[in-house]
Motif scaffolding. Sequence first.
Motif, PDB file in Angstrom:
ATOM      1  N   HIS A  99       4.238 -33.876  36.687  1.00  0.00           N
ATOM      2  CA  HIS A  99       4.329 -34.807  37.816  1.00  0.00           C
ATOM      3  C   HIS A  99       3.164 -34.601  38.783  1.00  0.00           C
ATOM      4  CE1 HIS A  99       5.671 -36.113  41.856  1.00  0.00           C
ATOM      5  NE2 HIS A  99       6.200 -37.120  41.188  1.00  0.00           N
ATOM      6  N   ARG A 100       2.797 -33.366  39.022  1.00  0.00           N
ATOM      7  CA  ARG A 100       1.671 -33.087  39.919  1.00  0.00           C
ATOM      8  C   ARG A 100       0.375 -33.670  39.360  1.00  0.00           C
ATOM      9  NH1 ARG A 100      -0.050 -29.508  43.903  1.00  0.00           N
ATOM     10  NH2 ARG A 100      -2.255 -28.952  43.750  1.00  0.00           N
ATOM     11  N   LEU A 101       0.160 -33.495  38.055  1.00  0.00           N
ATOM     12  CA  LEU A 101      -1.059 -34.010  37.441  1.00  0.00           C
ATOM     13  C   LEU A 101      -1.119 -35.527  37.540  1.00  0.00           C
ATOM     14  CD1 LEU A 101      -3.628 -33.748  35.763  1.00  0.00           C
ATOM     15  CD2 LEU A 101      -2.202 -33.711  33.712  1.00  0.00           C
ATOM     16  N   VAL A 102      -0.039 -36.203  37.215  1.00  0.00           N
ATOM     17  CA  VAL A 102      -0.027 -37.668  37.255  1.00  0.00           C
ATOM     18  C   VAL A 102      -0.152 -38.160  38.699  1.00  0.00           C
ATOM     19  CG1 VAL A 102       1.344 -39.730  36.754  1.00  0.00           C
ATOM     20  CG2 VAL A 102       1.266 -37.853  35.108  1.00  0.00           C
ATOM     21  N   ALA A 103       0.489 -37.457  39.630  1.00  0.00           N
ATOM     22  CA  ALA A 103       0.382 -37.857  41.038  1.00  0.00           C
ATOM     23  C   ALA A 103      -1.061 -37.724  41.531  1.00  0.00           C
ATOM     24  CB  ALA A 103       1.319 -37.009  41.896  1.00  0.00           C
ATOM     25  N   LYS A 104      -1.725 -36.628  41.168  1.00  0.00           N
ATOM     26  CA  LYS A 104      -3.124 -36.456  41.552  1.00  0.00           C
ATOM     27  C   LYS A 104      -3.997 -37.529  40.901  1.00  0.00           C
ATOM     28  CE  LYS A 104      -2.526 -32.804  44.088  1.00  0.00           C
ATOM     29  NZ  LYS A 104      -2.718 -32.883  45.577  1.00  0.00           N
ATOM     30  N   THR A 105      -3.690 -37.873  39.667  1.00  0.00           N
ATOM     31  CA  THR A 105      -4.460 -38.904  38.978  1.00  0.00           C
ATOM     32  C   THR A 105      -4.278 -40.255  39.654  1.00  0.00           C
ATOM     33  OG1 THR A 105      -4.172 -37.694  36.893  1.00  0.00           O
ATOM     34  CG2 THR A 105      -4.886 -39.976  36.746  1.00  0.00           C
ATOM     35  N   ARG A 106      -3.087 -40.561  40.083  1.00  0.00           N
ATOM     36  CA  ARG A 106      -2.846 -41.837  40.783  1.00  0.00           C
ATOM     37  C   ARG A 106      -3.587 -41.876  42.114  1.00  0.00           C
ATOM     38  NH1 ARG A 106       3.415 -43.517  40.696  1.00  0.00           N
ATOM     39  NH2 ARG A 106       2.470 -45.505  41.282  1.00  0.00           N
ATOM     40  N   ASP A 107      -3.596 -40.745  42.819  1.00  0.00           N
ATOM     41  CA  ASP A 107      -4.361 -40.691  44.067  1.00  0.00           C
ATOM     42  C   ASP A 107      -5.852 -40.909  43.800  1.00  0.00           C
ATOM     43  OD1 ASP A 107      -2.065 -40.203  45.458  1.00  0.00           O
ATOM     44  OD2 ASP A 107      -2.326 -38.038  45.551  1.00  0.00           O
ATOM     45  N   SER A 108      -6.352 -40.308  42.730  1.00  0.00           N
ATOM     46  CA  SER A 108      -7.755 -40.475  42.373  1.00  0.00           C
ATOM     47  C   SER A 108      -8.066 -41.928  42.015  1.00  0.00           C
ATOM     48  CB  SER A 108      -8.107 -39.552  41.208  1.00  0.00           C
ATOM     49  OG  SER A 108      -9.439 -39.763  40.788  1.00  0.00           O
ATOM     50  N   LEU A 109      -7.172 -42.559  41.259  1.00  0.00           N
ATOM     51  CA  LEU A 109      -7.382 -43.957  40.868  1.00  0.00           C
ATOM     52  C   LEU A 109      -7.380 -44.879  42.091  1.00  0.00           C
ATOM     53  CD1 LEU A 109      -5.161 -44.086  37.667  1.00  0.00           C
ATOM     54  CD2 LEU A 109      -7.651 -44.299  37.758  1.00  0.00           C
ATOM     55  N   ALA A 110      -6.514 -44.589  43.040  1.00  0.00           N
ATOM     56  CA  ALA A 110      -6.499 -45.387  44.272  1.00  0.00           C
ATOM     57  C   ALA A 110      -7.819 -45.241  45.021  1.00  0.00           C
ATOM     58  CB  ALA A 110      -5.323 -44.984  45.148  1.00  0.00           C
ATOM     59  N   SER A 111      -8.332 -44.011  45.079  1.00  0.00           N
ATOM     60  CA  SER A 111      -9.612 -43.765  45.743  1.00  0.00           C
ATOM     61  C   SER A 111     -10.752 -44.476  45.013  1.00  0.00           C
ATOM     62  CB  SER A 111      -9.876 -42.261  45.811  1.00  0.00           C
ATOM     63  OG  SER A 111     -11.158 -41.989  46.339  1.00  0.00           O
ATOM     64  N   LEU A 112     -10.751 -44.412  43.680  1.00  0.00           N
ATOM     65  CA  LEU A 112     -11.804 -45.073  42.900  1.00  0.00           C
ATOM     66  C   LEU A 112     -11.728 -46.590  43.036  1.00  0.00           C
ATOM     67  CD1 LEU A 112     -11.685 -42.918  39.654  1.00  0.00           C
ATOM     68  CD2 LEU A 112     -13.569 -43.017  41.295  1.00  0.00           C
ATOM     69  N   SER A 113     -10.532 -47.130  43.087  1.00  0.00           N
ATOM     70  CA  SER A 113     -10.379 -48.579  43.238  1.00  0.00           C
ATOM     71  C   SER A 113     -10.973 -49.055  44.557  1.00  0.00           C
ATOM     72  CB  SER A 113      -8.894 -48.942  43.158  1.00  0.00           C
ATOM     73  OG  SER A 113      -8.707 -50.328  43.344  1.00  0.00           O
ATOM     74  N   ARG A 114     -10.712 -48.301  45.611  1.00  0.00           N
ATOM     75  CA  ARG A 114     -11.267 -48.669  46.913  1.00  0.00           C
ATOM     76  C   ARG A 114     -12.784 -48.536  46.917  1.00  0.00           C
ATOM     77  NH1 ARG A 114      -8.867 -45.549  52.023  1.00  0.00           N
ATOM     78  NH2 ARG A 114      -9.931 -43.847  50.946  1.00  0.00           N
ATOM     79  N   LEU A 115     -13.299 -47.489  46.260  1.00  0.00           N
ATOM     80  CA  LEU A 115     -14.748 -47.296  46.197  1.00  0.00           C
ATOM     81  C   LEU A 115     -15.417 -48.426  45.406  1.00  0.00           C
ATOM     82  CD1 LEU A 115     -16.698 -44.057  45.705  1.00  0.00           C
ATOM     83  CD2 LEU A 115     -17.121 -45.894  44.093  1.00  0.00           C
ATOM     84  N   LEU A 116     -14.812 -48.832  44.286  1.00  0.00           N
ATOM     85  CA  LEU A 116     -15.409 -49.882  43.455  1.00  0.00           C
ATOM     86  C   LEU A 116     -15.424 -51.226  44.180  1.00  0.00           C
ATOM     87  CD1 LEU A 116     -13.946 -48.846  40.019  1.00  0.00           C
ATOM     88  CD2 LEU A 116     -16.367 -49.244  40.487  1.00  0.00           C
ATOM     89  N   THR A 117     -14.375 -51.482  44.952  1.00  0.00           N
ATOM     90  CA  THR A 117     -14.375 -52.714  45.747  1.00  0.00           C
ATOM     91  C   THR A 117     -15.544 -52.741  46.715  1.00  0.00           C
ATOM     92  OG1 THR A 117     -11.952 -52.818  45.577  1.00  0.00           O
ATOM     93  CG2 THR A 117     -12.997 -54.133  47.306  1.00  0.00           C
ATOM     94  N   VAL A 139      -9.984 -36.007  40.040  1.00  0.00           N
ATOM     95  CA  VAL A 139      -9.128 -34.955  39.498  1.00  0.00           C
ATOM     96  C   VAL A 139      -9.997 -33.889  38.841  1.00  0.00           C
ATOM     97  CG1 VAL A 139      -7.265 -34.419  37.886  1.00  0.00           C
ATOM     98  CG2 VAL A 139      -7.268 -36.602  39.113  1.00  0.00           C
ATOM     99  N   PHE A 140      -9.682 -32.646  39.099  1.00  0.00           N
ATOM    100  CA  PHE A 140     -10.332 -31.542  38.382  1.00  0.00           C
ATOM    101  C   PHE A 140      -9.291 -30.470  38.097  1.00  0.00           C
ATOM    102  CE2 PHE A 140     -10.129 -29.841  42.512  1.00  0.00           C
ATOM    103  CZ  PHE A 140     -10.502 -28.504  42.519  1.00  0.00           C
ATOM    104  N   ARG A 141      -9.630 -29.552  37.215  1.00  0.00           N
ATOM    105  CA  ARG A 141      -8.686 -28.545  36.702  1.00  0.00           C
ATOM    106  C   ARG A 141      -7.470 -29.210  36.059  1.00  0.00           C
ATOM    107  NH1 ARG A 141      -8.810 -25.756  42.042  1.00  0.00           N
ATOM    108  NH2 ARG A 141      -6.678 -26.495  42.164  1.00  0.00           N
ATOM    109  N   SER A 142      -7.703 -30.346  35.390  1.00  0.00           N
ATOM    110  CA  SER A 142      -6.579 -31.073  34.792  1.00  0.00           C
ATOM    111  C   SER A 142      -5.945 -30.326  33.629  1.00  0.00           C
ATOM    112  CB  SER A 142      -7.048 -32.451  34.316  1.00  0.00           C
ATOM    113  OG  SER A 142      -8.057 -32.329  33.330  1.00  0.00           O
ATOM    114  N   ASP A 143      -6.667 -29.397  33.023  1.00  0.00           N
ATOM    115  CA  ASP A 143      -6.139 -28.651  31.893  1.00  0.00           C
ATOM    116  C   ASP A 143      -5.520 -27.320  32.313  1.00  0.00           C
ATOM    117  OD1 ASP A 143      -8.550 -27.663  32.716  1.00  0.00           O
ATOM    118  OD2 ASP A 143      -9.338 -27.264  30.704  1.00  0.00           O
ATOM    119  N   THR A 144      -5.329 -27.124  33.618  1.00  0.00           N
ATOM    120  CA  THR A 144      -4.710 -25.908  34.131  1.00  0.00           C
ATOM    121  C   THR A 144      -3.320 -26.237  34.676  1.00  0.00           C
ATOM    122  OG1 THR A 144      -5.603 -26.153  36.380  1.00  0.00           O
ATOM    123  CG2 THR A 144      -6.992 -25.035  34.744  1.00  0.00           C
ATOM    124  N   GLU A 145      -2.602 -25.203  35.105  1.00  0.00           N
ATOM    125  CA  GLU A 145      -1.263 -25.409  35.643  1.00  0.00           C
ATOM    126  C   GLU A 145      -1.289 -25.980  37.055  1.00  0.00           C
ATOM    127  OE1 GLU A 145       0.855 -21.768  35.412  1.00  0.00           O
ATOM    128  OE2 GLU A 145       0.945 -21.731  33.208  1.00  0.00           O
TER     129      GLU A 145
END
Length: 325
Positions: A189-207, A80-86
Motif C-alpha cells: 500500500h505504501r508503494l502504490v500510494a507513493k506511486t500515485r503521489d508521483s503520478l499526480a506530480s508528473l501530471s501537473r508538471l506535464l500540463t 518514486v525511489f527505493r521501490s524495490d526496498t521495504e
Amino acid sequence: MITGYCADGTAVVLTPADPPESLRSDLIWLDLVEPNKAEDLMMEKLLGISIPTRDDLKDIEPSSRLYIEENAVFMTASLVFRSDTEIPGLTDIGFILAGSRLVTIRYAEPRSFALFKASMHRFPGNCRDGAVVLTRLLETIADRTAEILEEAVTKIDDLSIAVFGDKAAGKRRPPHFLEARLRDVAGHHRLVAKTRDSLASLSRLLTFVYTVPQVQDDKETRELCRSISRDIQSLSEHAGFISGNITFLLDASLGLINVEQNAIIKIFSIASVVLLPPTLVASVYGMNFRVMPELEWQFGYPWAIAAMVISAVIPFFFFRWKGWL
C-alpha cells in the motif's frame, strides 16, 4: 557531482576545483547529483540563473514548483525511489530548461535516470536540445513508473495466493501467518500510494511543460508530451485499481483473522458447554449434607463417574450432529 551529457550520451564531469570558463555548446543536459554550495555557485555563474536548493525543491506550493524566471523554466516533480526496498519513498527533483539545455537537480538515485542515461544514444535523431531531453526523460520516468506498478501487481497476486491458496488447499498455516501478511499488505500500500503521489506530480508538471514555448515550437516534442500525459493518466487510473485490490486484500485478511479467532472462541465455548453437565454432577455429589442416600451406596463412586462421562458425551455428539464441530 555535476555531469554534463552530449546528444549521443557522452558524459563530461565538471568540478569546482577545475571550473570551465564557459560550457561546451554540445552539452545539452547537466545533471547535478547532491550538489554542494561550491557546485551550485559554479553552475549559477556558468548558466546565469539561480539553482534551487534542497529546501526549495521540497516546497509544495504550485507557484514554487512550476514557474518561469530569468528566461528559464523551473519545474519540480516528486519521483518514486527505493521501490524495490521495504521502505519506498519520494524524492523531489528539479528540472530547469535554461536556453537549449536541461538542468536536473536531485538528491537521490531513481532508477529511471540510470535507464535514461544508458539509452540516450538510441533515441531517433538523438537528443538535440534540452526540451527534447526533458520529454524523453519524462517518457523514461513514465515507463519506469509503469514497471513499478507491474511489479506491484505481481507481488500482490503472489500475496493473494499466499493468503487464500494454502487454506483452500487444506494446508495448515504457521502461527501468526496472517498477521505477517498484514505487514506485507501495508508495504504494498505504501508503494502504490507513493506511486500515485508521483503520478499526480508528473501530471501537473506535464500540463505545465506543454505550455512552455520550447515545447510548443517543436511539433514532435509537443506530440510526445501529449502522449506522455495520456500515459500518466492511464497509469493513475491503473494505480487506483491496484489500490482498490490492496484494500480488498486487507479487508479479506482481517476477515480471515476474525474467522480464525472466532473458531478458537467457538472451541472454548463448546468445551465449556460439554464440561458443564459433568461439573454439575460433581458439584451435587460434592455437597457435605448429613442426609445423602447416595453416600451409602456401594457403587456410588463408579455411578457418579459414569454419570459425568455420559453427561459430557451426549452434548458432544449432539454438537457434532448439528455440525458445530
